[in-house]
Design a protein around this motif. Structure first.
Motif, PDB file in Angstrom:
ATOM      1  N   ASN A 185       0.937  -1.365   0.393  1.00  0.00           N
ATOM      2  CA  ASN A 185       0.420  -0.218  -0.021  1.00  0.00           C
ATOM      3  C   ASN A 185       0.461   1.042  -0.181  1.00  0.00           C
ATOM      4  O   ASN A 185       2.005   1.614   0.989  1.00  0.00           O
ATOM      5  CB  ASN A 185      -0.960  -0.092   0.914  1.00  0.00           C
ATOM      6  N   LYS A 186       1.201   1.612  -1.455  1.00  0.00           N
ATOM      7  CA  LYS A 186       1.511   3.180  -1.492  1.00  0.00           C
ATOM      8  C   LYS A 186       1.647   4.375  -1.080  1.00  0.00           C
ATOM      9  O   LYS A 186       0.099   4.992  -1.670  1.00  0.00           O
ATOM     10  CB  LYS A 186       2.658   2.767  -2.360  1.00  0.00           C
ATOM     11  N   MET A 187       1.929   4.680  -1.149  1.00  0.00           N
ATOM     12  CA  MET A 187       1.918   6.568  -0.878  1.00  0.00           C
ATOM     13  C   MET A 187       1.910   6.897  -2.450  1.00  0.00           C
ATOM     14  O   MET A 187       0.827   8.177  -2.968  1.00  0.00           O
ATOM     15  CB  MET A 187       3.698   6.993  -0.475  1.00  0.00           C
ATOM     16  N   GLY A 188       2.586   6.356  -3.459  1.00  0.00           N
ATOM     17  CA  GLY A 188       2.393   7.346  -4.883  1.00  0.00           C
ATOM     18  C   GLY A 188       2.296   5.896  -5.293  1.00  0.00           C
ATOM     19  O   GLY A 188       2.154   4.953  -5.640  1.00  0.00           O
ATOM     20  N   ILE A 189       2.953   6.021  -6.994  1.00  0.00           N
ATOM     21  CA  ILE A 189       2.917   5.304  -8.406  1.00  0.00           C
ATOM     22  C   ILE A 189       1.397   4.150  -7.872  1.00  0.00           C
ATOM     23  O   ILE A 189       1.946   2.887  -7.698  1.00  0.00           O
ATOM     24  CB  ILE A 189       3.423   4.744  -8.414  1.00  0.00           C
ATOM     25  N   ARG A 190       0.212   4.418  -7.040  1.00  0.00           N
ATOM     26  CA  ARG A 190      -0.100   4.251  -6.547  1.00  0.00           C
ATOM     27  C   ARG A 190      -1.497   2.602  -7.729  1.00  0.00           C
ATOM     28  O   ARG A 190      -1.592   1.475  -7.401  1.00  0.00           O
ATOM     29  CB  ARG A 190      -1.620   4.077  -5.347  1.00  0.00           C
ATOM     30  N   ILE A 196       9.019   8.898  -5.318  1.00  0.00           N
ATOM     31  CA  ILE A 196       9.662   7.174  -5.912  1.00  0.00           C
ATOM     32  C   ILE A 196      10.529   7.434  -7.105  1.00  0.00           C
ATOM     33  O   ILE A 196      12.022   6.275  -6.899  1.00  0.00           O
ATOM     34  CB  ILE A 196       8.576   6.566  -6.409  1.00  0.00           C
ATOM     35  N   LEU A 197      10.777   8.941  -7.742  1.00  0.00           N
ATOM     36  CA  LEU A 197      11.629   8.456  -8.284  1.00  0.00           C
ATOM     37  C   LEU A 197      12.649   8.488  -8.037  1.00  0.00           C
ATOM     38  O   LEU A 197      13.998   8.636  -7.988  1.00  0.00           O
ATOM     39  CB  LEU A 197      11.362   9.580  -9.499  1.00  0.00           C
ATOM     40  N   THR A 224      18.748   4.758  -5.439  1.00  0.00           N
ATOM     41  CA  THR A 224      18.230   6.229  -4.794  1.00  0.00           C
ATOM     42  C   THR A 224      19.181   7.149  -5.409  1.00  0.00           C
ATOM     43  O   THR A 224      20.196   6.653  -5.979  1.00  0.00           O
ATOM     44  CB  THR A 224      19.047   6.173  -3.010  1.00  0.00           C
ATOM     45  N   ASN A 225      18.886   8.425  -5.586  1.00  0.00           N
ATOM     46  CA  ASN A 225      19.976   9.932  -5.944  1.00  0.00           C
ATOM     47  C   ASN A 225      21.018   9.708  -4.889  1.00  0.00           C
ATOM     48  O   ASN A 225      22.268  10.357  -5.776  1.00  0.00           O
ATOM     49  CB  ASN A 225      19.050  10.293  -6.176  1.00  0.00           C
ATOM     50  N   GLN A 226      21.296   9.061  -3.885  1.00  0.00           N
ATOM     51  CA  GLN A 226      22.334   8.679  -3.535  1.00  0.00           C
ATOM     52  C   GLN A 226      23.486   8.351  -3.845  1.00  0.00           C
ATOM     53  O   GLN A 226      24.253   8.191  -4.365  1.00  0.00           O
ATOM     54  CB  GLN A 226      22.264   8.762  -1.871  1.00  0.00           C
TER      55      GLN A 226
END
Lengths: 264, 391, 395
Positions: free
Chosen positions: B203-208, B362-363, B369-371
């Motif tokens: 159950n995600k925050m975005g790209i649901r 999420i991107l 990750t961007n790190q």
């Protein structure tokens, strides 16, 4: 099975506006599109083709040379063949002469099992050409169809014919004609390979004479009806416009007004 | 709208207009519902398959339309993302899931799996991440033990995009635990293989709209011919896949940000405050100007990276990392600012920018990750300047 | 025949091209006006041309040899479904009465069906001087072929000068076939009818281009002059109880229809039909999603059972069935109260509802065209305003 779908190129009337100063149509930027109901007709033909392997779908239109665009769109979606009837002799045709011209074009394609039309075209809204063509061809026509199944033996169509408040299940022998309503289906979009094939297609216009049409039955002279005048509909001016009211305030004012006018 | 001349091919332009129309007519009307209810857009993907748009990255020999130019696919992702990245990630994940086969698969494997994927009849997924192996992909624990002409897989994969929905999975598992990253292999596992099941759907925050799910392998026997390449080459396929797939994440970011800009500018032109449209305020119009500029910069970087990869360049990890990192950071910023431009309305679900901002996060996280992206770029710089320091 | 362009006179100003409603005119390579196949010879351009370079050449005198004087009387097709007369039949009798009196001829209603003789009485009461009844088993269920065959036979025998039918799915389905059979003109979906006293011609006005323009159409040399009229465009003639007239029973020789109606399903019975409703609550694109029609249904209930309407945008988005669609491609309505919620007011919607007695519009956009026809317009968010209206109605 051979299915002919009759298509019309129309201006997108939802984009047409009236210039309030000159009271004329503003056509700038209005695109030409495939008549939306015809998209449903084409989709019905393509779905029948998928359900009955070996079926051939021919897209037919009558119009100016640029009407070839909608035939290319039809090929992009899966039509096998096209016929563009393009002839100055048909200019000014009303629905009697138009349906005659199209019936000749259909007949020139052999004896198709099914001829499918959109319910009506959004520029003229007459809904007459489908039933008219069927009459010229001497075949039955079921108008306002939302579902069509063809028997395995290819001899009858069982369709759902919608009316204002009900629908009928109707059985028609082939060959027959159908006109299709929007709720029949969701028209597909063209495929990439279909578009590529359509782009390469050179569409040669066919004349009315080549379809065997009698010139005496074509065009303005063969059209019983004449447009004698065109005018813009009288503009209705709006009444009160309430802006900036709180929703509750507007609602109470409205209900009071309706009660006052004895409408509720 | 004025646009930069990226020298797009006729095919790329055609696909852009097809995807644009598809996104507007098919995706836009349903995106809010897909998001709210978490519905996987299977019908949309099947329709894209019928439109020949599911095989843009697959060569013609295997049923796709790829002719050496990756931009049509990138642009397709971008256009879909402009309307909904929940749908676009479900679309793009097929590419990610197919890439190990395309890069390292045998002719038989390609012929067996790719045509159905190109037709949209089968979906693909890429399964690397595990509960304890995220950025540190070398620490995966799923094992594959050879037994006769089979490999027996055991372990759990986590957060797998298209999990449960896909038919074909490229699964990374350890075949030699003494060799670390060099002991990882990649297997094609088909849905329905005994011992292969799915855990909970996240159950995600975005790209649901996208499906994110656990894959569970319990004594799952996979035919040995499903091994991609040789044993121990898995990590190579994993990293090569990321190198070519990261510009795809950038494309999602660019499309998403463009969609947010579309909403923000349209709103700013219509919304009246103090008797004039809010776009007439310099503070706000400068915000929009920066958003637009950054989007174009990200697009230019990404297209150039894709061209570089297509040209056969050997060393492009740095650029892939740059475009993924820059574009996704940009998308987070642009979508956040789009919500700001719409003010209170932007915060409400009636307007799409709220979803766009949730989707953007999420991107910055997935596909490294961007790190991690900065690490990759830093590492590359360190290498590139090794000689310079001596000189 | 058709449009004549005098190239000598043409100054290439393009006024005709701008005026042409069909986009048929353009300037050729020499900068002179040219017309393409889309030209309907409507004549709009002739008025626009500042130098008189355009004219419509009268069609050649028809040699069909139709003796117009042989054709007399106004006919109305009295539509029945499953043994009940459709409301449009009474509306047509109301309008037919007016036309018949202008022409000084009797008004005839034509009734087709099987076992429908009892329907003649209400037709007399609503203004028919004569009812021609063709009662035949082949007409038991409606099929376009059998109905067209029957009506064509009656037209050939009795020679009426004008024939009106309802623009219902039935009228639009078979009347075009009648027009082809008897080789005459048919004007669809008329919104206005009149008689030119000098020529006795039927002047038929109808919207075209999604209601953006109105066209007045004549059928000068062919008979009958046929028109379909949308339900609710004309008001029904009031009944005069006890009024009666001449009943003519025709025995036709009809084939059993090749098309068979297997079943009629009244799937929509639970839904109120906008076509008959006194109050309509309509939702448009502004509703945003299908679930929000629930709010409108709540308002409809609070109004004591209003019908739910929908704009084309809402129907095309798949939020609600086309049964509810109001407008050029949906139904024409004429309720006492029409409440448009989140409907922008595209012209094609307006033509379907702008003769409603009282129009109320709720829309966020103060410039929405719907406000141009609304008697009361509320500029505001329907999601805030509608619940308040429901509250106020219940108070």
């Amino acid at each position: 099975m051979h299915i002919v779908v009759c298509l019309k190129q129309v201006p997108n009337t939802t984009q047409v506006k009236i210039n309030p100063e000159t009271n004329t149509l503003v056509r700038d930027g209005v695109e030409s599109i495939m008549n939306p109901f015809d998209e449903n007709a084409l989709e019905m033909a393509l779905q029948l083709k998928e359900a009955h392997p070996g079926t051939r779908v021919t897209a037919l239109t009558m119009g100016p040379p640029q009407a070839a665009d909608i035939l290319k769109e039809a090929v992009g979606r899966g039509a096998d063949d096209v016929l563009l009837l393009c002839d100055r002799a048909v200019a000014g045709s009303d629905t009697l002469a138009t349906s005659y011209a199209i019936s000749c074009a259909v007949r020139s394609l052999g004896a198709p099992d099914l001829v499918i039309f959109g319910k009506q075209a959004i520029d003229g809204d007459t809904a007459q050409v489908g039933p008219g063509v069927a009459d010229w061809l001497g075949i039955p026509c079921v108008a306002c169809v939302r579902k069509c199944e063809i028997a395995a033996d290819g001899k009858t169509a069982t369709v759902e014919r919608v009316s204002e408040d009900a629908y009928d299940v109707v059985e028609a022998p082939l060959p027959c004609a159908l006109t299709v309503v929007k709720e029949a289906n969701v028209p597909r979009m063209a495929s990439l390979r279909g578009k590529m094939a359509a782009r390469k297609l050179a569409i040669e216009p066919t004349t009315a004479a080549a379809t065997g049409a009698d010139p005496a039955l074509l065009g303005l002279a063969a059209s019983p009806t004449h447009v004698v005048r065109i005018f813009s509909p009288p503009a209705k001016t709006g009444g009160a416009k309430w802006e900036g009211l709180e929703p509750a305030e507007a609602a109470q004012k409205l209900v009071a007004e309706l009660k006052n006018r004895k409408l509720v | 709208m004025a646009e930069l001349n990226y020298g797009l091919s006729e095919l790329a332009l055609e696909i852009r207009s097809m995807m644009r129309e598809f996104a507007q007519t098919r995706v836009k009307p349903v995106r809010a519902e897909l998001d709210e209810k978490g519905i996987f857009p299977i019908d949309l993907l099947r329709e894209l398959g019928k439109m020949d748009l599911m095989g843009l990255y697959i060569p013609e020999a295997y049923g796709g339309t790829f002719d050496g130019d990756s931009l049509p696919n990138i642009i397709a992702v971008e256009e879909l993302s402009r309307v909904c990245i929940g749908v676009s990630v479900s679309f793009a994940a097929n590419g990610l899931g197919s890439d190990p086969i395309l890069i390292g698969g045998s002719e038989e494997q390609k012929k067996k799996y790719l045509p159905a994927i190109a037709r949209g009849e089968k979906l693909a997924a890429y399964a690397l991440t595990e509960p304890n192996a995220g950025s540190d992909a070398g620490s995966i624990r799923t094992t594959a033990v050879k037994k006769g002409d089979k490999y027996v897989l055991n372990g759990t994969k986590q957060w797998i995009t298209n999990g449960g929905e896909a038919d074909v999975y490229c699964v990374f598992a350890v075949t030699d635990k003494n060799r670390g990253a060099r002991g990882v292999s990649c297997f094609i596992v088909e849905k329905g293989t005994p011992g292969f099941s799915f855990g909970k759907k996240e159950n995600k925050m975005g790209i649901r709209a996208s499906a994110t799910r656990e894959l569970i392998f319990e004594d799952c026997e996979v035919p040995a011919e499903n091994l991609i390449g040789r044993e121990g080459t898995g990590f190579i396929w994993a990293m090569k896949t990321f190198d070519v797939s990261r510009p795809g994440i950038a494309a999602q970011a660019i499309g998403l940000a463009q969609g947010a800009l579309d909403e923000a500018v349209s709103y700013a032109k219509v919304r009246q405050q103090f008797g004039r449209p809010v776009i007439a305020n310099q503070g706000l119009s400068w915000m929009l100007a920066e958003m637009a500029t950054k989007i174009e910069a990200a697009r230019a970087l990404t297209y150039a990276t894709v061209r570089t990869i297509d040209s056969g360049a050997k060393d492009y990890s740095k650029f892939s990392a740059m475009c993924k990192m820059y574009a996704s950071d940009m998308a987070m910023e642009v979508t956040t600012n789009a919500v700001q431009v719409l003010g209170g309305y932007g915060y409400m679900k009636e307007y799409p920018v709220e979803k766009m901002m949730r989707d953007a996060k999420i991107l910055q996280i997935y596909e490294g990750t961007n790190q991690i992206q900065r690490d990759i770029i830093g590492l590359a710089l360190n290498k590139e300047y090794a000689g310079a320091a001596k000189a | 025949m058709g449009l004549l362009i005098d190239r000598e006179k043409c100054i290439g100003c393009g006024a005709c091209a701008a005026q042409c409603p069909f986009g048929a005119l353009s300037l050729d390579a020499e900068g002179k006006a040219q017309a393409n196949e889309a030209c309907t010879a409507c004549g709009s351009c002739t008025e626009a041309c500042p130098v008189g370079a355009l004219k419509i050449e009268a069609a050649e005198k028809k040699s069909a040899g139709i003796d117009l004087a042989e054709w007399r009387g106004v006919w109305v097709y009295a539509e029945q479904r499953e043994g009940a007369l459709h409301g449009v039949s009474f509306e047509l009798l109301g309008e037919g009465r007016v036309l018949a009196e202008k022409l000084g001829v009797p008004l005839t209603a034509v009734l087709l069906g099987s076992g429908v003789e009892a329907l003649a009485a209400p037709l007399f009461e609503h203004g028919a001087d004569r009812v021609i009844l063709a009662d035949h088993p082949a007409l038991a269920a409606y099929t376009a072929e059998a109905y067209a065959e029957a009506l064509s036979a009656l037209v050939r025998k009795y020679k009426p000068e004008a024939l009106l039918a309802g623009a219902t799915t039935i009228g639009r389905g078979f009347v075009p076939r009648v027009a082809i059979e008897v080789r005459t003109g048919l004007t669809a979906d008329c919104t206005g009818l009149d008689i030119d006293p000098a020529t006795r011609r039927l002047l038929q006005t109808r919207p075209a281009f999604g209601g953006n323009i109105m066209a007045c159409i004549e059928c000068p040399d062919h008979r009958p002059q046929m028109a379909t009229v949308r339900p609710k465009v004309f008001k029904a003639a009031p009944a005069q109880p006890g009024r009666t007239g001449e009943l003519v029973k025709e025995t036709l020789d009809l084939k059993a229809p090749a098309v068979r109606v297997l079943e009629t399903v009244h799937a929509m019975e639970n839904e109120k039909n906008v076509a008959d409703a006194e109050i309509i609550v309509t939702g448009g694109r502004g509703l945003g999603k299908p679930e929000n029609f629930a709010l409108l249904r709540e308002l409809a209930d609070a109004l004591g059972g209003a019908a739910i309407g929908a704009s084309r945008a809402a129907v095309d988005a798949g939020w609600i069935s086309a049964f509810h669609q109001v407008g050029q491609t949906g139904k024409t309505v004429r309720p006492k109260v029409y409440i448009a919620c989140g409907v922008s007011g595209q012209i094609q919607h307006l033509v379907g509802m702008n003769s409603s007695d009282t129009i109320i519009a709720i829309n966020k956009d103060p410039d929405a065209p719907i406000f141009g026809v609304a008697d009361i317009g509320i500029v505001g968010d329907l999601f805030q305003v509608v619940p308040e209206i429901i509250r106020a109605l219940k108070a």
